[in-house]
Write an enzyme that holds these catalytic residues in place. Structure first.
Site, PDB file in Angstrom:
ATOM      1  N   CYS A   1       0.823  -1.206   0.000  1.00 27.86           N
ATOM      2  CA  CYS A   1       0.000   0.000   0.000  1.00 27.86           C
ATOM      3  C   CYS A   1       0.858   1.257   0.000  1.00 27.86           C
ATOM      4  O   CYS A   1       1.718   1.419   0.870  1.00 27.86           O
ATOM      5  CB  CYS A   1      -0.908  -0.021   1.229  1.00 27.86           C
ATOM      6  SG  CYS A   1      -1.799   1.522   1.517  1.00 27.86           S
TER       7      CYS A   1
ATOM      8  N   THR B   1      -8.609   0.040   6.895  1.00 25.23           N
ATOM      9  CA  THR B   1      -7.479   0.492   6.086  1.00 25.23           C
ATOM     10  C   THR B   1      -6.148   0.389   6.817  1.00 25.23           C
ATOM     11  O   THR B   1      -6.080   0.421   8.040  1.00 25.23           O
ATOM     12  CB  THR B   1      -7.687   1.954   5.653  1.00 25.23           C
ATOM     13  OG1 THR B   1      -7.809   2.780   6.817  1.00 25.23           O
ATOM     14  CG2 THR B   1      -8.943   2.100   4.801  1.00 25.23           C
TER      15      THR B   1
ATOM     16  N   TYR C   1      -5.587   6.640  -8.838  1.00 24.46           N
ATOM     17  CA  TYR C   1      -6.784   5.875  -8.489  1.00 24.46           C
ATOM     18  C   TYR C   1      -8.004   6.411  -9.232  1.00 24.46           C
ATOM     19  O   TYR C   1      -8.873   5.649  -9.670  1.00 24.46           O
ATOM     20  CB  TYR C   1      -7.028   5.922  -6.980  1.00 24.46           C
ATOM     21  CG  TYR C   1      -6.096   5.062  -6.176  1.00 24.46           C
ATOM     22  CD1 TYR C   1      -6.434   3.756  -5.844  1.00 24.46           C
ATOM     23  CD2 TYR C   1      -4.865   5.545  -5.748  1.00 24.46           C
ATOM     24  CE1 TYR C   1      -5.576   2.962  -5.103  1.00 24.46           C
ATOM     25  CE2 TYR C   1      -3.996   4.762  -5.015  1.00 24.46           C
ATOM     26  CZ  TYR C   1      -4.347   3.465  -4.694  1.00 24.46           C
ATOM     27  OH  TYR C   1      -3.496   2.679  -3.973  1.00 24.46           O
TER      28      TYR C   1
END
Length: 344
Positions: free
Chosen positions: A55, A122, A186
Site C-alpha cells: 500500500c 485500512t 486511483y
C-alpha cells in the site's frame, strides 16, 4: 465499506459505471501527541504500527519510521499483499496471526474499539498493544506526528522532515500532489466513465510535468534536503511503471520515459529508508490479484525489470544534503528487511 477501502483494500466493487472515483477521507482522527491531549500520549512500546508494503499510504509510514529511527519505540506488524472481502490479514505471520496483537485480521483491532465500525478497514493503522484497539488510521497526519510529536524518541541524527519554516508551502504542495498524483492514479484506474478517466489522466500528467519542471533545478521538492513531500511523491512513483501505467491506464508515458522524475525517483530509491522498504513483488500482487474488476484474470505481470532502479541517477550534480544536518539511518534490521525476491 468506504471508498478508501475500495481503492486500497479491495472491499466490494471498485468501478461504478458512469461515476468518478471518490475516496472516503473520513478517518479516525485521534492523534498520538507529546502532551497526550487526545488521550493518547507518545510512549515507547505502547503502540504497534500495522502496515502493508503493498500500500502506498502505508509505505509512507514505513519510510518515515525508519528515517526517524522509531523502530524501537513503535513496533511493526505487516499484513500480506492480498486479502479477502473483510479485511487486511496477517497471512505473512505463522498461523496467520499477528504475534503481538494476537489477531488474524486488522478488522479485529477496529472492532475492538468500534464494534459497529462502518468504514473501510485500512492500513496504515496504529493500535494500542495492551487493549488491542485501533487508535488512528489517519495516514496523512500520522507521519507528520512522527516528525513533530515523537521527537523525544527520534534517533540521533534524525532528519527534519517537516521543517517549521516550510510548512505552509509544503502543505499546499502536498495537497496538490495528493489530489492529482497520489489519488489521481486511483481516479484514473477506478473511473466509471470516459469523461472521469480523461479528466483524471490529464490532471495527473499535467501535475507530473509541473513537478518535473520544479525538480529540474533542485534535488528535492523543497530544495536541498529530503522532506515529507518527497516521501509522499516517492511511493506513487515507485508503483508507476509496475502498476499504474498499465493496470490503471496511466499510460501517456512511463516513469522511465520522464527523465527528471525518473532520476529523482532513483535518487530516493537508493537512499536508505526508501528502496529498502519497497517490495515490488507485493506491490504487483496486491493490485493485480485484488482488483479483479480491473484485472479479472488475476494474472500478475512478470515485468518490468526492477534492476534499473539501481542505475546511476546523476542527481548529485544538483548538490544538496539529503539528510540536512542529520545522518542516514543505520542498516535496516534483519527482521524488517524486504524479501530479496521483492526487490527483483
Amino acid at each position: 465499506m468506504g471508498d478508501d477501502q475500495r481503492g486500497d483494500a479491495g472491499q466490494g466493487t471498485y468501478v461504478e459505471e458512469g461515476a468518478a472515483f471518490t475516496r472516503d477521507e473520513n478517518y479516525i482522527s485521534d492523534r498520538i501527541t507529546a502532551d497526550g491531549a487526545s488521550g493518547w500520549p507518545v510512549e515507547a512500546g505502547r503502540y504497534r504500527l500495522v502496515a502493508a508494503r503493498a500500500c502506498p499510504w502505508a509505505n509512507r509510514t514505513l519510510i518515515v519510521r525508519r528515517l526517524l529511527g522509531l523502530e524501537d519505540a513503535l513496533s511493526l506488524g505487516l499484513c500480506g499483499p492480498t486479502h479477502d472481502q473483510r479485511s487486511w490479514t496477517f497471512d505473512l505471520d505463522p498461523g496467520g496471526v499477528d504475534p503481538v496483537l494476537k489477531i488474524p485480521r486488522l478488522q479485529d483491532a477496529y472492532f475492538a474499539r468500534y464494534p459497529d465500525y462502518p468504514r473501510g478497514i485500512t492500513v496504515p493503522a496504529i493500535v494500542e498493544e495492551s487493549s488491542g484497539k485501533v487508535v488512528t488510521n489517519d495516514f496523512k497526519q500520522m507521519t507528520l506526528d512522527f516528525s513533530t510529536q515523537w521527537t523525544a524518541l527520534h534517533r540521533d541524527g534524525a532528519p527534519e522532515l517537516y521543517p517549521e519554516g516550510m510548512r505552509d508551502e509544503m502543505d499546499a504542495l502536498m495537497q496538490t500532489i495528493h489530489v492529482d498524483v497520489n489519488n489521481g492514479v486511483y481516479k484514473a484506474g477506478f473511473a466509471g466513465s470516459q469523461e472521469a478517466y480523461d479528466a483524471a489522466f490529464l490532471a495527473l500528467f499535467a501535475r507530473l510535468d509541473e513537478l518535473s519542471e520544479r525538480l529540474s533545478t533542485r534535488r528535492f521538492l523543497m530544495g536541498d534536503t529530503i522532506t515529507e513531500a518527497d516521501v509522499r511523491l516517492f511511493t506513487t512513483l515507485a508503483r508507476f511503471d509496475a502498476v499504474y501505467h498499465g493496470h490503471f491506464k496511466c499510460n501517456r508515458t512511463k516513469l522511465t520515459e520522464m527523465p527528471v522524475l525518473w532520476a529523482y525517483a532513483r535518487d530516493l530509491f537508493q537512499t536508505p529508508g526508501f528502496g529498502d522498504t519497497t517490495d515490488f513483488r507485493q506491490i504487483k500482487q496486491h493490485y493485480y490479484i485484488v482488483h479483479r474488476d480491473v484485472n479479472p484474470t488475476g494474472i500478475v505481470p512478470l515485468g518490468p525489470d526492477t534492476s534499473v532502479w539501481l542505475t546511476p541517477h546523476g542527481r548529485e550534480e544538483l548538490g544538496g544534503r539529503p539528510f540536512g544536518d542529520g545522518t542516514p539511518p543505520p542498516p535496516v534490521r534483519e527482521s524488517e528487511a524486504v524479501d530479496p525476491a521483492g526487490r527483483a
